[in-house]
Design a protein around this motif. Structure first.
Motif, PDB file in Angstrom:
ATOM      1  N   THR A  33       0.728  -1.048   0.086  1.00 53.57           N
ATOM      2  CA  THR A  33      -0.578   0.290   0.152  1.00 53.57           C
ATOM      3  C   THR A  33       0.585   1.213  -0.069  1.00 53.57           C
ATOM      4  OG1 THR A  33      -0.219  -0.596   2.531  1.00 53.57           O
ATOM      5  CG2 THR A  33      -2.415  -0.648   1.090  1.00 53.57           C
ATOM      6  N   VAL A 292      -3.520   0.693  -3.528  1.00 51.53           N
ATOM      7  CA  VAL A 292      -1.869  -1.324  -3.447  1.00 51.53           C
ATOM      8  C   VAL A 292      -1.079  -0.851  -4.703  1.00 51.53           C
ATOM      9  CG1 VAL A 292      -2.772  -3.230  -3.197  1.00 51.53           C
ATOM     10  CG2 VAL A 292      -3.882  -2.259  -1.648  1.00 51.53           C
ATOM     11  N   VAL A 312      -8.016  -7.588  -2.455  1.00 53.51           N
ATOM     12  CA  VAL A 312      -6.739  -7.212  -1.854  1.00 53.51           C
ATOM     13  C   VAL A 312      -6.752  -7.924  -0.382  1.00 53.51           C
ATOM     14  CG1 VAL A 312      -5.414  -5.140  -0.695  1.00 53.51           C
ATOM     15  CG2 VAL A 312      -6.923  -4.706  -2.776  1.00 53.51           C
ATOM     16  N   VAL A 363      -2.774  -9.676  -3.527  1.00 59.02           N
ATOM     17  CA  VAL A 363      -3.617  -8.801  -4.434  1.00 59.02           C
ATOM     18  C   VAL A 363      -3.822  -9.547  -5.877  1.00 59.02           C
ATOM     19  CG1 VAL A 363      -4.513  -7.041  -6.488  1.00 59.02           C
ATOM     20  CG2 VAL A 363      -2.748  -6.998  -4.931  1.00 59.02           C
TER      21      VAL A 363
END
Length: 365
Positions: A33, A292, A312, A363
């Motif tokens: 992030t 992200v 995520v 992810v």
């Protein structure tokens, strides 16, 4: 599963169920992030830091105080410069009148020059009208050429005449001449406008020379006062600009971001800043810009597109799954830890879900 029938004879039949598994098409990538936007706060005027009521890593909102400054001496220096400028104006009013008139003439000619320069742009009405006509002519030329080729084919088939073909060719030549005429009009307009601009440049330079001569006729003291007044204007403007910042509110430095995180503090209470140029004090991360950034291996990048949905999963809680979508894909690949990857930027769908920068996530696309 096992099925048993009832009757004179018990019959047991075992049925084997074969399940077919579909090959998974999910792409799982490591991500971090990051705050895409940040703000670095500099103080470029002399001041003493009275207080720094925030800490690194602290979440803040718009209007929260980051630092309190004492810069009374700097404000007094601005007021002193303004008073000095007014005194210079009073003492040189008479000698400046003629010089002022010439300066106004120069300014007026400068504006005329800017207007003439705007005439050279494609957005100018006359040029735009001619270029629109040029587009129409070019369309006619293209159609005339098509008609000419068609007429030639008819001639070869015995369905037309040499005169008809010649007429088609003459029509093309006529349209080409009309096109050249419009192009000449455009160029002529630009050439004439450029001549007018050069004439204005000559006039402006002449007036500037006259201005210098008039200034030379004034007394040496008056000349110094004029220059002093001009320098005062520049000096005062520059001093006031340093205070005219979105993060300055009276003696406080405040956050001008709606939601932010204090990334770095490079100053402390009691220290002096801005005396020898801009001093870097605080860096803020825009919390609303946190995205992200996923490291997608190069072999999978063609399977991902902007707008794609994804999940995520943060490392700190692998039971948490946040919905997101792809908002940007880097146009370059980079090599990290021996693997070629492409950075893919993901934005969370729920804007109210605040997630801190620097977290590790998975992810899933």
């Amino acid at each position: 599963c096992s099925c048993t029938g009832c009757g004179n004879e018990a019959v047991a039949e075992e049925i084997e169920v074969v399940e077919e598994t579909e090959e998974s098409t999910e792409i799982n990538a490591f991500g971090k992030t990051e705050a895409i936007d940040a703000e670095e706060i500099y103080i470029d005027f002399p001041a003493r830091i009275v207080d720094v009521p925030v800490e690194e890593g602290q979440k803040i909102n718009k209007g929260d105080v980051l630092m309190t400054l004492d810069y009374e001496e700097y404000k007094n220096s601005i007021e002193s410069a303004k008073v000095k400028k007014e005194l210079d104006i009073v003492s040189t009013k008479d000698s400046l009148q003629e010089v002022s008139n010439i300066s106004e003439q120069i300014s007026s000619m400068q504006k005329q020059k800017e207007i003439k320069q705007s005439h050279l742009k494609d957005s100018n009405y006359q040029i735009k009208t001619l270029k629109d006509s040029l587009v129409v002519i070019e369309e006619k030329i293209n159609k005339a050429k098509d008609d000419y080729e068609s007429e030639k084919e008819l001639l070869e088939a015995g369905a037309s005449t040499e005169d008809a073909v010649k007429n088609r060719k003459l029509n093309i030549d006529s349209l080409e001449n009309e096109k050249r005429s419009i192009e000449k009009q455009i160029q002529s307009f630009k050439d004439n406008t450029q001549i007018e601009i050069e004439q204005l440049n000559t006039s402006i330079q002449g007036k500037r020379n006259e201005l210098v001569q008039k200034q030379d006729t004034n007394s040496r003291a008056a000349s110094k006062e004029i220059l002093s007044s001009q320098m005062s204007d520049i000096n005062i403007e520059n001093m006031e600009i340093k205070l005219d910042k979105s993060y300055m509110k009276e003696n406080d430095v405040i956050s001008d971001l709606d939601h932010a995180i204090v990334e770095e503090i490079n100053c402390e209470k009691g220290s002096y800043v801005g005396s020898n140029g801009p001093t870097y004090c605080i860096k803020l991360l825009d919390e609303d810009s946190i995205q992200v950034v996923a490291d997608v291996p190069e072999e999978f990048i063609n399977q991902i597109a902007i707008g794609d949905a994804c999940q995520v999963v943060p490392y700190y809680d692998n039971t948490l799954s946040l919905e997101g979508k792809v908002v940007r894909i880097d146009n370059r690949a980079v090599k990290e830890d021996g693997e070629v990857i492409v950075k893919v930027y993901v934005e969370l769908n729920n804007k109210e879900e605040k997630i801190m920068p620097g977290l590790s996530v998975d992810v899933i696309f």
